[in-house]
Design an enzyme around this catalytic site. Sequence first.
Site, mmCIF file in Angstrom:
data_model
loop_
_atom_site.group_PDB
_atom_site.id
_atom_site.type_symbol
_atom_site.label_atom_id
_atom_site.label_comp_id
_atom_site.label_asym_id
_atom_site.label_seq_id
_atom_site.Cartn_x
_atom_site.Cartn_y
_atom_site.Cartn_z
ATOM 1 C CD GLN A 1 37.935 -49.224 12.272
ATOM 2 O OE1 GLN A 1 38.152 -50.587 12.597
ATOM 3 N NE2 GLN A 1 36.749 -49.228 11.931
ATOM 4 C CG ASN B 1 36.970 -46.429 8.151
ATOM 5 O OD1 ASN B 1 37.908 -45.482 7.878
ATOM 6 N ND2 ASN B 1 35.908 -45.948 7.487
ATOM 7 C CB CYS C 1 28.898 -43.691 8.168
ATOM 8 S SG CYS C 1 30.087 -44.016 9.366
ATOM 9 C CB ALA D 1 34.480 -47.189 23.957
ATOM 10 C CG HIS D 2 31.631 -47.717 18.639
ATOM 11 N ND1 HIS D 2 30.986 -48.428 17.617
ATOM 12 C CD2 HIS D 2 31.532 -46.678 18.380
ATOM 13 C CE1 HIS D 2 31.227 -47.560 16.672
ATOM 14 N NE2 HIS D 2 31.690 -46.497 17.185
#
Length: 384
Positions: free
Chosen positions: A182, A154, A328, A203-204
């Site tokens: 990813q 990521n 994050c 999903a996001h």
Amino acid sequence: MKKVYLDYAATTPVAPEVMEAMLPYFSTSFGNPSSVHRPGQRAEAAAEDARSIVASYLNAAPSEITFTSCGTESNNLALRGAGMAMKHSRKAAHILTTPVEHHAVSKTAEDLAKYYGFELDYLPVDLYGMVDPKDVSNKIRRDTALVSVIYANNEIGSINPIQEIGKICRQAGVLFHTDAMQAGSFLSLDVDELQVDMLTIGAHKMYGPKGVGALYVRKGTPILPIQTGGSQERTLRAGTLNVPYIVGMGKSIQIAQEKKEELTAHLLPLRDRIIKLLIDEIPGSQLTGHPIQRLPNHASFVFEGVDGNQLLMHLDNEGFACSSGSACKTGSPEPSDVLLAIGLPKNLALGSLRLSLGRHTQPDEIELFCSALPGVIEAIRKLR
Ligand SMILES: *Cc1c(COP(=O)(O)O)cnc(C)c1O
């Protein structure tokens, strides 16, 4: 001012078709899928349709798909659930992972080591953050409970040789998990080809809603639930199914499947344009992650003499939404573990920038960004 979103690796907008598919399951078809009556059965049928779509995308059986609340939960279920099962039934408590995992894996592995008696061991990574399958062979032990290696990174976009690692784990009889959060929109998630026992997807990052994910668990894999209660998800994950979100995830994956090649073809030249331009035009810049074995939507850099957070704020003021490392971590002054693990010194690691493109990214947005960034960097350097 034109707003340019270059943070699709943090999250994507929900596709209109996905939103539309979800809506009835909040209202007209609101039943509990565990109920016996027709409204319940309608909801159950919708969730099972979504499960079939996810399963088919992974070349798995529907019974091998467990819906969760997010990618983080899927990673927790894989590591804790399979880890505990292996420790309980086979006295295997050695976990092998990498220093470039998402926190959802790395912090979970650390927690298992700190509080639950597991021994944690790291595979080395090269300067691109990639694992050499030979090191997996060397590091696997008789008491290895599981191996977990991120598929596409990521923060730096590098793609690991999951298939080769899978083959080695399979030959050694060791469970293998990959975090494919990813990878979903771009790479093969065929679990037989990859030879994985568990795979995390959500999903996001794929134009679906936040708050829903899935874990693929190969039939016969020893795994215990980490959330107990009702008998949902074959008792592996208790709790009433989040039907609208699960339906949304199904729809987003169906669209991802249809648009996979088109999306890659759209993004590759844009990604390469950014990489070439920035490396050529900004002195003291360096690409992070592999130049070729990387996600087609992902360009990541470090810049000498630049504070990454300051850079993000300047870019935001100019209308560009970008990220440094993973979402994050934004706001914390500590350099990213991933950037340190690939050997960058702390001062360089603090000057990171991640640009991730998506379905709606347009060539003129890339030109706009590429013409703005050199000036922003220069201005920040002058301030020091
Ligand atoms: C986004 C992401 C996660 C976390 O997923 P959530 O659904 O946000 O919890 C885990 N791993 C990787 C590689 C990610 O990109």
